[in-house]
Design an enzyme around this catalytic site. Structure first.
Site, mmCIF file in Angstrom:
data_model
loop_
_atom_site.group_PDB
_atom_site.id
_atom_site.type_symbol
_atom_site.label_atom_id
_atom_site.label_comp_id
_atom_site.label_asym_id
_atom_site.label_seq_id
_atom_site.Cartn_x
_atom_site.Cartn_y
_atom_site.Cartn_z
ATOM 1 N N HIS A 131 0.863 -1.178 0.000
ATOM 2 C CA HIS A 131 0.000 0.000 0.000
ATOM 3 C C HIS A 131 0.905 1.235 0.000
ATOM 4 C CE1 HIS A 131 -2.771 2.991 1.849
ATOM 5 N NE2 HIS A 131 -3.766 2.205 1.488
ATOM 6 N N ASP A 207 3.250 -4.010 7.660
ATOM 7 C CA ASP A 207 1.987 -3.304 7.530
ATOM 8 C C ASP A 207 0.878 -4.323 7.761
ATOM 9 O OD1 ASP A 207 -0.355 -2.140 6.722
ATOM 10 O OD2 ASP A 207 0.419 -1.390 4.809
ATOM 11 N N GLN A 210 -4.424 -4.706 7.153
ATOM 12 C CA GLN A 210 -5.441 -5.659 6.717
ATOM 13 C C GLN A 210 -5.404 -6.954 7.521
ATOM 14 O OE1 GLN A 210 -7.877 -5.000 4.718
ATOM 15 N NE2 GLN A 210 -7.121 -3.039 3.937
ATOM 16 N N LYS A 233 -10.232 -0.013 10.534
ATOM 17 C CA LYS A 233 -10.476 -1.208 9.714
ATOM 18 C C LYS A 233 -10.801 -2.422 10.573
ATOM 19 C CE LYS A 233 -7.140 0.273 6.227
ATOM 20 N NZ LYS A 233 -7.812 0.841 5.048
ATOM 21 N N CYS A 375 -4.785 2.586 -3.512
ATOM 22 C CA CYS A 375 -3.519 3.071 -2.949
ATOM 23 C C CYS A 375 -2.411 2.048 -3.125
ATOM 24 C CB CYS A 375 -3.658 3.430 -1.468
ATOM 25 S SG CYS A 375 -4.763 4.803 -1.195
HETATM 26 C C1 LIG Z 1 -2.540 -2.620 3.638
HETATM 27 C C2 LIG Z 1 -2.842 -1.237 4.067
HETATM 28 N N1 LIG Z 1 -1.874 -0.482 4.612
HETATM 29 C C3 LIG Z 1 -2.095 0.767 5.034
HETATM 30 C C4 LIG Z 1 -3.339 1.355 4.930
HETATM 31 C C5 LIG Z 1 -3.494 2.757 5.374
HETATM 32 O O1 LIG Z 1 -4.343 2.872 6.474
HETATM 33 P P1 LIG Z 1 -4.783 4.305 6.942
HETATM 34 O O2 LIG Z 1 -5.402 4.988 5.768
HETATM 35 O O3 LIG Z 1 -5.768 4.066 8.007
HETATM 36 O O4 LIG Z 1 -3.579 5.026 7.417
HETATM 37 C C6 LIG Z 1 -4.382 0.591 4.360
HETATM 38 C C7 LIG Z 1 -5.736 1.119 4.226
HETATM 39 O O5 LIG Z 1 -6.030 2.043 3.489
HETATM 40 C C8 LIG Z 1 -4.121 -0.707 3.915
HETATM 41 O O6 LIG Z 1 -5.084 -1.442 3.369
#
Ligand SMILES: Cc1ncc(COP(=O)(O)O)c(C=O)c1O
Ligand SMILES: Cc1ncc(COP(=O)(O)O)c(C=O)c1O
Lengths: 417, 165, 417, 165
Positions: A131, A207, A210, A233, A375
């Site tokens: 991401h 990360d 998910q 999430k 993203c």
């Molecule tokens: C795998 C992953 N990493 C990071 C994020 C970023 O999360 P956030 O937008 O809450 O900072 C997301 C969600 O958008 C994601 O799916």
């Protein structure tokens, strides 16, 4: 198609009743929320906990002697311990840092660990399925520090290619990877990568945005050094992200942002940073949000994560089967073919209907799916697409939701043919 | 609540299925410019050939949704052969039609006025825009406005880069 | 002492009913919440707006085509415009950046503007009465970049000393000051400082965390370049801070944190940043919190800020009078002697009873006051104390609250004599 | 709910009003160490003179609340003249008494256990600590634990810096 009760390890109908938003209608149709990978809905218990706190206890934390300030502090720190335990943190009171979202957690690592340890020519390894939150902070640092970024490739089944893993991580200082892809659903073998990375002397940043909502997660089993995820999430509120860091490493790091809370002393000529984890938490933290997060953790613990996981495998199996039956070669489902290898996320292409248009038509049926690059633009380029449509599940989704999705997709295909 | 028929007019679907002026021009002499829609990942490539103060040729490449593709196709047909000032004016008119919130909409919607009276599109001379009027309904779907304006913004940027006013 | 109705420009009794927390008791006594400078309580309308959003509309913003995602986006961006208008931003849709708190807003300025424009030997000017949030980010940058920090001194009445202002700002690149001191209540002549700073070629960063909740605030009248404040001190939720920046300056700045939302494109070899204000908002923003913030703004607009201000002047006048009558030379009230020169914040010392002990005793009476350095240690040193006790007011406080405070203070003095 | 009398025992108020071993020792030969309580801004200065493996002298300076001042005063009286290992043990014992959450309490409270059964202080030999037992009630006021332990942590850090174990 009828609901098959046997496929669910818990009572989905009961779970659904806990989520007020599911009572909503859109265009006169009951909502079918299939965008939990972007943000989940929250059960009543989470909303109630936050409301109760706001109505009876709110005060700023950490500095007040009076009763409600002490209660607020206790609840806030209790949330830290609860979420830490939930992901198996050995020392949750010290190792859990609160930030505003997953993204800020990863930036925190880049700013504190990265700026301390990375120097011109150093190598960072990322995967092609990251991401943007686990790419851009490193690109910014790479630009500032003249670092090299290497990429672990993704194969046609949406799996990381490990053939050259040893060579890829050789000489690397940091390896960043997602525990579960938000596009492909792919569940990565974090422990395996972490081991190779550690052998090469790199630190490992996971990360888990998910993974935590969908899979039983244990930071110790990951063998990682930093693990980031976010509340919104995992059935919790917006406005709070969680970083776990190995205690010895956190102890060694400089502060992130400057301000109140993260200091022991400020003089005109400089400041003394606070102990961990507060050193990394400048300013008033997301207090109500921490209370909501603890309630979300309690809710997930009530369901039990293995049951959540089983439910999502079942639902994914059902959905992949149904969509393939219905649309045959007209549908491309990205990612691992076996639902056991993936979380409850289904990215797909339907003929040449653009995902944006799919989502627009689906909305007429109350169906909420995401359309776009999610993203993860480098991954999109790898897949050879600009965008995908993505349906993703939470514990409150059932087979009836999938049935409506398939119906609506049928209509979309007809509309644009 | 606006219906799908407001968005997907027949003329839009036609330009989507059979886009006009597809392709790229050789650069140089043409100028090539890329535009992104961060919302959906769409990328558009506009090639412009300006000769004697007029848009001698234009081609559109890239991929996108029905709205962005048809808008680009409609645009290319509308501006090709026009003088640069005429093109500039058309861009203004089109963006006016999509306006109100477009400025605040790189990836969303900027004001509380959507859905209440302020949302009425700017008064524009509908005769001046011909087929482009088919895109009027997009303004009722704020998230899609960026799709419709992507090619126009990209064209405007291309003219800026060429120093054509 | 009876309530004197005539001193309030609005109906305090009615306002009090809007704040659920005020119904709480502590140690069997009704709560007397006098710590709004640390964090305010929230009216029911704010809690209702957040709950309603969470129950009917929640989805991630900016990327979804479907109805509730579009609604969520609209509400989120609407909050941006509402809070921008509330502080007189000329172009709120572009000039308002959301962060997690005031502290992060100030760090954002240090990271983006500061790292772009400040070089070894450059001078920053701060005041001796700054909160750590407007000191430590600059000290961190000063350490990284070898900058010099100069200080505008504070006189014995708690006012900034401007005798040498021209000399102090001469050659400075940046001047940071608080619009209202969280310790002394001092309301600073921001426009005057900004003018001198601009003449010297410096940009002006205003910490308005205390000003916005208590005074009519207009960023244009300030003549500043950046103005930071936070929701949780202005009857809004935790988890969201607000930065206003002059549009031309924001346009010229690089991103702050990296991730989703702040990019237009990400390739393996780099990224293209998004337009303002999103360029500065990496990751999922505080969505529910933005909705709560808009409701808080609406509530304050309903009261009208001039009325809020008048109410606080009246209450401060009453409190300063009562405390002086009761405790004579035994009490020291820090800051400007004239209530018209200060916001509703009263820091004091009572004999030699330590503020911590005062607060502990007061808690027995349900009275919540803060004891400590209030994140302003350089100011504490200037005042020659380690800590003060601080009572601070919100629109829901009345003279009866002050009466209980005085009673409880009497007891504290007796206890430790 | 704990009452004020649990916190402010008579012996505490006595040490607060008439602190023992106030002042600073000359450095060198003594060692001087400062401690901060970020919660309330208190600063404590402990001067130690270690001779032949024993704490030959100790003085306390700085300002603070009744709890931090009386704890420092009680500490100074308790450790003065003791061997370093004895002092270390007393520090352990005292911190045990204040424990459960102290480690997580730079400025607050670390666990959900305060207020429920886990909050019972560690079993300690009450006879071994004499007057220090008066501080036992502090543990019921989690925010104040840091006040009580400030001088003890500062002393421990001083011994660490001297390499005395
Ligand atoms: C795998 C992953 N990493 C990071 C994020 C970023 O999360 P956030 O937008 O809450 O900072 C997301 C969600 O958008 C994601 O799916
Ligand atoms: C003047 C001032 N500036 C900045 C802050 C920091 O605000 P926050 O903790 O919400 O970031 C505060 C409040 O603590 C304050 O009073």
């Amino acid at each position: 198609m009828a609901l098959s009760e046997s496929t669910t390890a818990f009572d989905v109908a009961a779970v659904r009743k806990d989520f007020p938003l599911l009572a909503r209608t859109v265009h006169g149709k009951p909502i079918v929320y299939l965008d939990s990978a972007a943000s989940s809905q929250r059960p009543r218990s989470v909303l109630d906990a936050m409301r109760h706190y706001d109505e009876t206890t709110h005060a700023n934390v950490h500095r007040g002697v009076y009763t409600i300030a002490e209660e607020a502090t206790r609840l806030f720190e209790s949330a830290r311990v609860a979420v830490g335990r939930f992901v198996g943190a050995p020392d949750p009171a010290h190792e859990i840092v609160f930030a505003k979202n997953t993204t800020e957690c990863l930036n925190l690592v880049a700013h504190t660990w990265g700026r301390t340890h990375l120097h011109p020519g150093d190598v960072i390894v990322l995967t092609e399925m990251e991401h943007h939150a686990n790419i851009v902070p490193w690109q910014m640092l790479a630009a500032e520090r003249a670092l090299e970024i290497r990429w672990i490739p993704v194969d046609d089944d949406g799996q990381l290619v490990f053939d050259d893993l040893e060579a890829l991580v050789d000489g690397a200082r940091l390896v960043g990877l997602t525990a579960m892809s938000n596009v492909l659903g792919t569940i990565n073998p974090v422990a395996q990568v972490a081991e190779a990375a550690h052998r090469a002397g790199a630190v490992v940043v996971v990360d888990a945005a998910q993974a935590v909502p969908h899979l039983p997660t244990d930071v110790t089993a990951f063998g990682a050094d930093f693990v980031a995820f976010g509340a919104h999430k995992m059935l919790g509120p917006t406005g709070i992200g969680i970083l776990w860091g190995r205690r010895e490493i956190l102890e060694s790091l400089p502060p992130f942002l400057g301000g109140g809370e993260m200091i022991l002393d400020v003089r005109k000529d400089g400041f003394t940073p606070n102990e961990i984890p507060w050193r990394f938490e400048a300013g008033t933290p997301p207090i109500t949000e921490a209370i909501g997060l603890e309630a979300a953790v309690a809710y997930l613990e009530g369901l039990t994560m293995p049951a959540v996981r089983q439910h999502e495998i079942d639902l994914t199996t059902y959905a992949m089967g149904l969509l393939r039956d219905r649309f045959g070669t007209d549908i491309t489902i990205f990612g691992p073919p076996d639902p056991a290898d993936r979380g409850g996320v289904i990215s797909f292409a339907l003929g040449d209907v653009h995902p944006h248009d799919i989502s627009q038509i689906l909305d007429e049926y109350g169906v909420c799916v995401r359309a776009g690059h999610h993203c993860a633009k480098p991954l999109m380029r790898r897949l050879g697409v600009n965008a995908t449509a993505r349906a993703s599940f939470g514990p409150y989704n059932d087979e009836a939701d999938v049935d409506v999705l398939a119906e609506a997709l049928q209509h979309a295909r007809e509309f644009f043919s | 609540m606006p219906g799908l028929e407001d968005l997907y007019r027949e003329i839009i679907l036609d330009h989507y299925r059979s886009p006009r002026n597809r392709g790229e021009l050789e650069c140089p002499p043409a100028h090539r410019i890329e535009g992104f829609n961060p919302l959906c990942g769409d990328e558009i490539v506009v090639s412009l050939l300006v000769e004697d103060g007029a848009l001698a040729d234009i081609k559109i490449a890239g991929t996108g949704c029905s709205i962005s593709q048809s808008s680009a196709s409609l645009m290319s047909a509308a501006v090709k052969g026009k003088s640069v000032p005429e093109v500039r004016e058309l861009i203004q008119t089109f963006k006016g039609m999509m306006s109100i919130h477009e400025a605040t909409l790189p990836a969303g919607d900027g004001g509380k006025s959507v859905g209440d009276t302020l949302v009425e599109p700017m008064a524009i001379d509908i005769n001046a825009i011909g087929e482009l009027a088919a895109l009027q309904g997009v303004v009722k779907f704020p998230v899609r406005i960026k799709c419709a304006t992507l090619s126009w913004n990209t064209l405007a940027q291309g003219l800026d880069e060429l120093g054509e006013t």
